[in-house]
Design an enzyme around this catalytic site. Structure first.
Site, PDB file in Angstrom:
ATOM      1  CE1 TYR A 176      -9.515  -3.099   6.084  1.00 35.81           C
ATOM      2  CE2 TYR A 176      -9.900  -1.122   4.782  1.00 35.81           C
ATOM      3  CZ  TYR A 176      -9.061  -2.115   5.218  1.00 35.81           C
ATOM      4  OH  TYR A 176      -7.757  -2.135   4.803  1.00 35.81           O
ATOM      5  CG  ASN A 221     -10.920   3.175   2.473  1.00 32.82           C
ATOM      6  OD1 ASN A 221      -9.728   3.465   2.462  1.00 32.82           O
ATOM      7  ND2 ASN A 221     -11.378   2.068   1.908  1.00 32.82           N
ATOM      8  CD  GLU A 222      -8.707   3.002  -1.871  1.00 35.97           C
ATOM      9  OE1 GLU A 222      -9.441   2.508  -2.745  1.00 35.97           O
ATOM     10  OE2 GLU A 222      -7.563   2.581  -1.619  1.00 35.97           O
ATOM     11  CG  ASP A 244      -0.148   5.931  -3.816  1.00 37.93           C
ATOM     12  OD1 ASP A 244      -0.053   7.122  -4.173  1.00 37.93           O
ATOM     13  OD2 ASP A 244       0.826   5.167  -3.724  1.00 37.93           O
ATOM     14  CD  GLU A 282      -6.328  -0.989   1.920  1.00 38.26           C
ATOM     15  OE1 GLU A 282      -5.914  -1.088   0.735  1.00 38.26           O
ATOM     16  OE2 GLU A 282      -7.526  -1.015   2.218  1.00 38.26           O
ATOM     17  CE1 TYR A 316      -7.338  -4.707   2.459  1.00 39.53           C
ATOM     18  CE2 TYR A 316      -6.527  -6.292   0.864  1.00 39.53           C
ATOM     19  CZ  TYR A 316      -7.578  -5.632   1.470  1.00 39.53           C
ATOM     20  OH  TYR A 316      -8.864  -5.892   1.100  1.00 39.53           O
TER      21      TYR A 316
END
Ligand SMILES: *[C@@H]1O[C@H](CO)[C@@H](O)[C@H](O)[C@H]1NC(C)=O
Ligand SMILES: *[C@@H]1O[C@H](CO)[C@@H](O)[C@H](O)[C@H]1NC(C)=O
Ligand SMILES: *[C@@H]1O[C@H](CO)[C@@H](O)[C@H](O)[C@H]1NC(C)=O
Ligand SMILES: *[C@@H]1O[C@H](CO)[C@@H](O)[C@H](O)[C@H]1NC(C)=O
Ligand SMILES: *[C@@H]1O[C@H](CO)[C@@H](O)[C@H](O)[C@H]1NC(C)=O
Ligand SMILES: *[C@@H]1O[C@H](CO)[C@@H](O)[C@H](O)[C@H]1NC(C)=O
Length: 470
Positions: free
Chosen positions: A86, A158-159, A201, A266, A298
């Site tokens: 990450y 990411n997100e 998600d 993940e 994860y």
């Protein structure tokens, strides 16, 4: 003297075995040499969590060769073929770690962002954070990793999009950063390294995000602002679930006509604990592989969020968790031929055209005019960033792990990596750890983590203003 060492180095370098860089063909990852489809059998790798990223002291998850050797050896036994990292620093030398993972056939999925100020797009206020200085660092990450054959892909974010406000404000910026990264790679890398996005998600934004990012404004796949792949962080399969109870069936229906590879960036809900990983045979089975390209569990190391497969001590000794054994047992049951030995279909996909009707939620951004390159950044794309840290494979030397590693039953493992032949990636070993599981696993609770609440699970615990893109 100089010439002699240069020759010696060149000789050694030629003996460095290497994985085959992967390409994208249709919605599949493909080994260009064998033509076989590649599915990600991965783990998230961030020992120390966000605290493992300390650029000021020269530390990130890929900075210490002896630690990478320990973990690569364990991952080789476990059977993974990819890690996701990450937070990496573009100023740290990663040659030894990258070469070790390469030698055991493990690819690297890399997020270009990091948690310090100026190292990500601010999800609360994106415009001021989208600058030449931000892109300068981001391109330097590309420089640091572009020459490793096992660099699989970069995540531009990411997100970052995970609720109504971010769904309204962030999408054009994600396409802009994707465009800039792809243009930089096209100009400065000898091979095309894919760029994509890792989504939360969250049902309210997931499909609009996917469509916003995969669509084309040029009628074909040449649109530089279009992602090359799409991933999601999924925690909807908890305990002994099923294809339908977990809603995996809905994901497969939704993504069935994807124009880009889709995978779990993940997965692995940790309640109830210990984990039994019954999603593994489903994820890699006939219901899901026609659409998805696998996923990453994860996570490798035990951190306060309690998802670890391996406990790592401050003196770098390590002990396997029973979850490691369970995951390994599931991997060992997979049909390796079906996983890595099947020719990719020559699918030429047509991405959907970017148009406002592609977006289903009225609150989600449906304007495909994206920000232009920030002042000063086009010169970086044209001329390259000034960095002295362009990574390259190096001979790995020692293959024996020096740190003490214990199985779940306390038995000390005699651990080495096995360098695998050119062009191959790691596969499950079929070995069993032969464990009597320690009874230290916490009592099972019935709390389930639904996908929609998984935002706090992200790898970085940034403040409310800074986007958790690390
Ligand atoms: C990019 O980074 C380099 C090296 O750190 C620095 O010299 C240069 O000024 C930076 N350029 C921009 C536009 O931030
Ligand atoms: C490393 O730390 C662990 C946990 O604190 C301890 O049990 C072990 O004895 C230490 N090993 C060495 C070699 O110091
Ligand atoms: C494994 O997969 C291959 C390729 O799909 C298939 O031909 C073979 O029958 C499978 N083996 C088993 C034991 O299911
Ligand atoms: C896939 O199809 C395209 C277009 O027909 C062709 O150019 C290419 O060589 C094919 N690739 C493979 C691996 O068969
Ligand atoms: C995928 O299917 C949806 C729903 O049927 C449709 O709206 C969309 O255009 C399709 N996308 C592609 C790339 O075919
Ligand atoms: C789309 O976004 C651009 C750039 O922000 C803006 O100039 C334009 O007015 C927007 N179009 C619509 C229809 O809102």
């Amino acid at each position: 003297m100089f010439l002699y060492s240069a020759i010696l180095l060149a000789l050694q370098a030629t003996t460095t075995l290497a994985v085959q860089p992967l390409i994208i063909q249709g919605a599949d990852f493909v080994n260009a040499k064998t033509g076989n489809r590649y599915q990600i059998l991965g783990v998230a790798y961030q020992p120390g969590g966000e605290g493992g990223y300390k650029p000021q002291t020269g530390e990130d998850p890929l900075s210490d060769g002896s630690v990478c050797l320990r973990d690569a050896a364990l991952m080789q036994k476990l059977g993974v073929n990819a890690i996701r990292v990450y937070n990496v620093s573009p100023d740290i030398n990663h040659d030894l770690c990258a070469s070790i993972f390469n030698a055991v056939g493990i690819y690297m999925v890399l997020d270009v962002n990091a948690p310090l100020s100026g190292e990500s797009i601010d999800r609360g206020d994106p415009r001021p954070s989208y600058t030449a200085s931000y892109l300068n660092r981001t391109f330097a990450v590309v420089e640091a990793f572009k020459n490793y054959p096992n660099t699989l892909l970069f995540f531009a974010g990411n997100e970052v999009i995970n609720d109504v406000p971010t769904g309204r404000n962030i999408p054009p910026y994600m396409r802009a950063v994707t465009r800039d990264l792809k243009n930089y790679i096209k100009k400065h890398s000898t091979r095309s390294i894919p760029v994509g996005y890792s989504a939360a998600d969250v049902r309210d934004t997931l499909l609009d995000t996917w469509n916003y990012l995969q669509c084309t404004t040029t009628g074909d796949t040449s649109d530089m602002s279009r992602v090359d792949l799409f991933a999601l962080n999924s925690y909807s399969w908890c305990g002994d679930s099923t294809y339908t109870t977990s809603s995996y069936d809905k994901l497969i229906a939704d993504f069935s006509n994807t124009s880009v590879p889709v995978f779990f960036s993940e997965y692995g809900c940790n309640k109830p604990s210990p984990r039994i990983f019954t999603e593994v045979p489903v994820l890699y089975g006939p219901l899901m592989t026609p659409v998805m390209s696998g996923g990453l569990v994860y996570e490798y190391s035990q951190e306060p969020s309690d998802y670890g497969l391996v406990n790592i001590n401050s003196n770098n000794s390590a002990q396997l968790n029973s979850d490691f054994d369970s995951l390994q047992a599931q991997y060992n049951k997979l049909n390796i031929t079906a996983l890595q030995g099947v020719k990719a279909e020559n699918a030429t996909v047509t991405p959907p055209t970017c148009r406002s009707s592609l977006i289903t939620k009225s609150t989600f951004n449906n304007n495909f005019t994206i920000p232009s390159v920030p002042t000063g950044a086009q010169a970086l794309i044209d001329n390259g960033v000034s960095t002295s840290n362009t990574g390259n494979l190096v001979p790995i030397g020692n293959t024996k792990v020096t740190h003490v590693v214990q199985q779940t039953n306390g038995q000390v493992l005699d651990l080495s990596i096995t360098v695998i032949p050119d062009d191959e990636s790691n596969i499950p070993s079929g070995q069993t750890p032969g464990t009597a599981t320690t009874s230290s696993a916490p009592a099972a609770t019935t709390t389930k983590k639904s996908g929609a609440t998984n935002i706090k699970m992200t790898s970085c615990a940034c403040g409310p203003v800074l986007a958790c893109v690390g």
